[in-house]
Design a protein around this motif. Structure first.
Motif, PDB file in Angstrom:
ATOM      1  N   PHE A  15      21.047  29.877  65.739  1.00  0.00           N
ATOM      2  CA  PHE A  15      20.685  28.644  65.041  1.00  0.00           C
ATOM      3  C   PHE A  15      21.707  28.302  63.967  1.00  0.00           C
ATOM      4  CE2 PHE A  15      16.100  29.025  66.437  1.00  0.00           C
ATOM      5  CZ  PHE A  15      16.056  27.793  67.057  1.00  0.00           C
ATOM      6  N   ALA A  16      22.260  29.318  63.311  1.00  0.00           N
ATOM      7  CA  ALA A  16      23.247  29.082  62.254  1.00  0.00           C
ATOM      8  C   ALA A  16      24.476  28.366  62.788  1.00  0.00           C
ATOM      9  CB  ALA A  16      23.653  30.409  61.612  1.00  0.00           C
ATOM     10  N   GLY A  17      24.786  28.575  64.071  1.00  0.00           N
ATOM     11  CA  GLY A  17      25.957  27.940  64.656  1.00  0.00           C
ATOM     12  C   GLY A  17      25.669  26.705  65.475  1.00  0.00           C
ATOM     13  N   SER A  18      24.387  26.341  65.620  1.00  0.00           N
ATOM     14  CA  SER A  18      24.063  25.180  66.460  1.00  0.00           C
ATOM     15  C   SER A  18      23.102  24.191  65.810  1.00  0.00           C
ATOM     16  CB  SER A  18      23.450  25.654  67.785  1.00  0.00           C
ATOM     17  OG  SER A  18      22.251  26.382  67.567  1.00  0.00           O
ATOM     18  N   TYR A  19      22.408  24.594  64.752  1.00  0.00           N
ATOM     19  CA  TYR A  19      21.429  23.740  64.087  1.00  0.00           C
ATOM     20  C   TYR A  19      22.097  23.134  62.852  1.00  0.00           C
ATOM     21  CZ  TYR A  19      16.695  22.412  62.396  1.00  0.00           C
ATOM     22  OH  TYR A  19      15.575  21.720  61.983  1.00  0.00           O
ATOM     23  N   GLY A  20      22.594  21.916  62.990  1.00  0.00           N
ATOM     24  CA  GLY A  20      23.277  21.262  61.880  1.00  0.00           C
ATOM     25  C   GLY A  20      22.311  20.582  60.930  1.00  0.00           C
ATOM     26  N   ASN A  21      22.812  20.204  59.773  1.00  0.00           N
ATOM     27  CA  ASN A  21      21.992  19.557  58.750  1.00  0.00           C
ATOM     28  C   ASN A  21      21.821  18.075  59.085  1.00  0.00           C
ATOM     29  OD1 ASN A  21      20.629  19.009  56.317  1.00  0.00           O
ATOM     30  ND2 ASN A  21      21.833  20.571  55.274  1.00  0.00           N
ATOM     31  N   ILE A  22      21.258  17.828  60.269  1.00  0.00           N
ATOM     32  CA  ILE A  22      21.172  16.467  60.797  1.00  0.00           C
ATOM     33  C   ILE A  22      20.132  15.614  60.080  1.00  0.00           C
ATOM     34  CG2 ILE A  22      22.094  17.012  63.072  1.00  0.00           C
ATOM     35  CD1 ILE A  22      19.259  17.316  64.110  1.00  0.00           C
ATOM     36  N   GLY A  23      19.119  16.237  59.490  1.00  0.00           N
ATOM     37  CA  GLY A  23      18.077  15.473  58.814  1.00  0.00           C
ATOM     38  C   GLY A  23      18.529  14.964  57.461  1.00  0.00           C
ATOM     39  N   TYR A  24      19.038  15.865  56.617  1.00  0.00           N
ATOM     40  CA  TYR A  24      19.436  15.489  55.264  1.00  0.00           C
ATOM     41  C   TYR A  24      20.766  14.744  55.236  1.00  0.00           C
ATOM     42  CZ  TYR A  24      15.878  17.935  52.486  1.00  0.00           C
ATOM     43  OH  TYR A  24      14.719  18.313  51.871  1.00  0.00           O
ATOM     44  N   MET A  25      21.759  15.238  55.996  1.00  0.00           N
ATOM     45  CA  MET A  25      23.110  14.702  55.906  1.00  0.00           C
ATOM     46  C   MET A  25      23.426  13.662  56.986  1.00  0.00           C
ATOM     47  SD  MET A  25      25.227  18.226  55.068  1.00  0.00           S
ATOM     48  CE  MET A  25      26.755  17.364  54.709  1.00  0.00           C
ATOM     49  N   GLY A  26      22.802  13.795  58.152  1.00  0.00           N
ATOM     50  CA  GLY A  26      23.185  12.988  59.299  1.00  0.00           C
ATOM     51  C   GLY A  26      23.057  11.484  59.120  1.00  0.00           C
ATOM     52  N   PRO A  27      21.861  10.976  58.821  1.00  0.00           N
ATOM     53  CA  PRO A  27      21.706   9.511  58.749  1.00  0.00           C
ATOM     54  C   PRO A  27      22.622   8.864  57.730  1.00  0.00           C
ATOM     55  CG  PRO A  27      19.570  10.590  58.860  1.00  0.00           C
ATOM     56  CD  PRO A  27      20.573  11.681  58.660  1.00  0.00           C
ATOM     57  N   GLY A  28      22.685   9.439  56.526  1.00  0.00           N
ATOM     58  CA  GLY A  28      23.510   8.845  55.481  1.00  0.00           C
ATOM     59  C   GLY A  28      24.971   8.769  55.858  1.00  0.00           C
ATOM     60  N   LEU A  29      25.518   9.876  56.364  1.00  0.00           N
ATOM     61  CA  LEU A  29      26.934   9.908  56.699  1.00  0.00           C
ATOM     62  C   LEU A  29      27.249   9.026  57.906  1.00  0.00           C
ATOM     63  CD1 LEU A  29      29.755  10.987  56.266  1.00  0.00           C
ATOM     64  CD2 LEU A  29      29.160  13.003  57.623  1.00  0.00           C
ATOM     65  N   ALA A  30      26.445   9.105  58.952  1.00  0.00           N
ATOM     66  CA  ALA A  30      26.713   8.336  60.165  1.00  0.00           C
ATOM     67  C   ALA A  30      26.651   6.831  59.904  1.00  0.00           C
ATOM     68  CB  ALA A  30      25.720   8.727  61.261  1.00  0.00           C
ATOM     69  N   LEU A  31      25.651   6.391  59.161  1.00  0.00           N
ATOM     70  CA  LEU A  31      25.535   4.960  58.880  1.00  0.00           C
ATOM     71  C   LEU A  31      26.638   4.492  57.946  1.00  0.00           C
ATOM     72  CD1 LEU A  31      21.659   4.600  58.485  1.00  0.00           C
ATOM     73  CD2 LEU A  31      23.075   4.006  60.444  1.00  0.00           C
ATOM     74  N   LEU A  32      27.017   5.347  56.996  1.00  0.00           N
ATOM     75  CA  LEU A  32      28.096   5.007  56.077  1.00  0.00           C
ATOM     76  C   LEU A  32      29.425   4.900  56.809  1.00  0.00           C
ATOM     77  CD1 LEU A  32      28.859   4.632  53.024  1.00  0.00           C
ATOM     78  CD2 LEU A  32      29.328   7.086  52.979  1.00  0.00           C
ATOM     79  N   ALA A  33      29.675   5.835  57.722  1.00  0.00           N
ATOM     80  CA  ALA A  33      30.971   5.897  58.403  1.00  0.00           C
ATOM     81  C   ALA A  33      31.064   4.975  59.610  1.00  0.00           C
ATOM     82  CB  ALA A  33      31.259   7.338  58.834  1.00  0.00           C
ATOM     83  N   LEU A  34      29.957   4.834  60.356  1.00  0.00           N
ATOM     84  CA  LEU A  34      30.012   4.133  61.639  1.00  0.00           C
ATOM     85  C   LEU A  34      29.238   2.823  61.656  1.00  0.00           C
ATOM     86  CD1 LEU A  34      29.496   7.255  63.937  1.00  0.00           C
ATOM     87  CD2 LEU A  34      31.663   6.213  63.235  1.00  0.00           C
ATOM     88  N   GLY A  35      28.398   2.590  60.651  1.00  0.00           N
ATOM     89  CA  GLY A  35      27.658   1.339  60.586  1.00  0.00           C
ATOM     90  C   GLY A  35      26.315   1.399  61.290  1.00  0.00           C
ATOM     91  N   GLU A  36      25.635   0.258  61.320  1.00  0.00           N
ATOM     92  CA  GLU A  36      24.270   0.182  61.842  1.00  0.00           C
ATOM     93  C   GLU A  36      24.189   0.505  63.339  1.00  0.00           C
ATOM     94  OE1 GLU A  36      21.296  -0.375  60.416  1.00  0.00           O
ATOM     95  OE2 GLU A  36      22.219  -0.320  58.437  1.00  0.00           O
TER      96      GLU A  36
END
Length: 320
Positions: free
Chosen positions: A100-121
């Motif tokens: 899990f340490a190598g496959s479970y990323g911080n997608i909940g806390y970090m994912g939405p903010g970074l993806a929307l900021l970098a790639l848009g809606e």
């Protein structure tokens, strides 16, 4: 490169502010409880509902995308599990947390903010699908693997009921499911309700990133585990690369969807990995160290990935 710095500075800057605030004020870990409750039960669910509800239903039913992304993620999980079990001779429980340490990323806390900021809606839909379905599967796999080891002493019916409850009643899953229903029925919520959801959603990324910085400060690095030598490259480099190759091989996806999936795969180890280890008394200190180290290293690797995306260095179509 200045554009990449501009994207990442507010993002990692919020983590740094949380880290410094925790080190300076020295508040106990319990002081973070209500902020985490707000993030998990209000802000992030509002964001997921907003993203999904405003999306055409045909985009939300891309089973091929969900299956391909999960297959890529769990190929990394399997690789690291086998490495821990047969190369390191670890127990099944230790190998599970390591995987899990190598496959479970911080997608909940970090994912939405970074993806929307970098790639848009346009990145909203793949982000919501990945967060919902990957988290749901992680909630199933973790207790199942621990039960196989014997770390979970509950009976099979009790275990199954607890897994079902955690999956079906998790705020991320519920909010995404509600968004699906609104999108499918073409419901238009009242303006006042939509403003309320928008207000909550705007708080999701800043609060989540600040809380993550505080969490990192409260778990100081005591020792560097040996496994970190292959977990870090597997999580930050191999995982997004495999996601890219699998999605390209399946084909038929908007480039933004592939870029969003890669970006989420490139994120550091989720704090939930420590929570799972703590719950079962397995690999706790090493999980904490892995979260801290992958987060620090991700400043470089995520920057590099964003540069490749923004510069157009990644082929839009890898396979003919």
């Amino acid at each position: 490169m200045a554009d990449i710095v501009g994207l990442l500075l507010p993002f990692f800057g919020l983590i740094l502010i949380g880290y410094i605030a925790a080190r300076v004020t020295r508040q106990p870990a319990e002081a973070l409880g209500w902020l985490n409750t707000f993030i998990i039960y209000a802000a992030l669910p509002a964001l997921f509902f907003k993203l999904v509800a405003q999306t055409p239903i045909e985009q939300l039913t891309r089973v091929d995308f969900i299956v391909a992304d999960i297959a890529a993620t769990y190929s990394i999980f399997l690789l690291l599990f086998l490495a821990g079990r047969f190369l390191r001779r670890n127990s099944l429980a230790d190998s599970t947390i390591q995987a899990f340490a190598g496959s479970y990323g911080n997608i909940g806390y970090m994912g939405p903010g970074l993806a929307l900021l970098a790639l848009g809606e346009k990145a909203a839909v793949p982000v919501a699908l990945i967060v919902c379905f990957e988290n749901a599967l992680h909630f199933i796999v973790a207790p199942t693997m621990m039960a196989m080891e014997g770390e979970d002493k509950r009976s099979l019916p009790q275990l199954a009921a607890d897994i079902a409850r955690k999956v079906l009643l998790h705020p991320f899953i519920l909010s995404t499911a509600l968004g699906f229903a609104v999108a499918a029925l073409s419901v238009h919520p009242p303006v006042a309700f939509q403003r309320f959801v928008d207000y909550l959603a705007q708080a999701a990324a800043p609060c989540a990133l600040f809380a993550m910085g505080v969490t990192l400060a409260l778990r100081p690095l005591k020792r560097i585990p040996t496994e970190i030598g292959y977990i870090v490259p597997a999580k930050l480099i191999l995982h997004p690369l495999v996601v890219y190759l699998v999605l390209q091989a399946v084909g038929g996806f908007d480039p933004i969807w592939i870029e969003a999936a890669m970006l989420l795969a490139a994120l550091p180890t989720a704090t939930n990995v420590f929570v799972i280890g703590q719950q079962y008394g397995v690999w706790q200190e090493r999980a904490s160290a892995t979260i801290l180290i992958t987060t620090a290293c991700s400043v470089v690797t995520v920057s590099l990935l964003l540069y490749l995306i923004k510069s157009g260095a990644l082929p839009a179509q890898l396979f003919p």
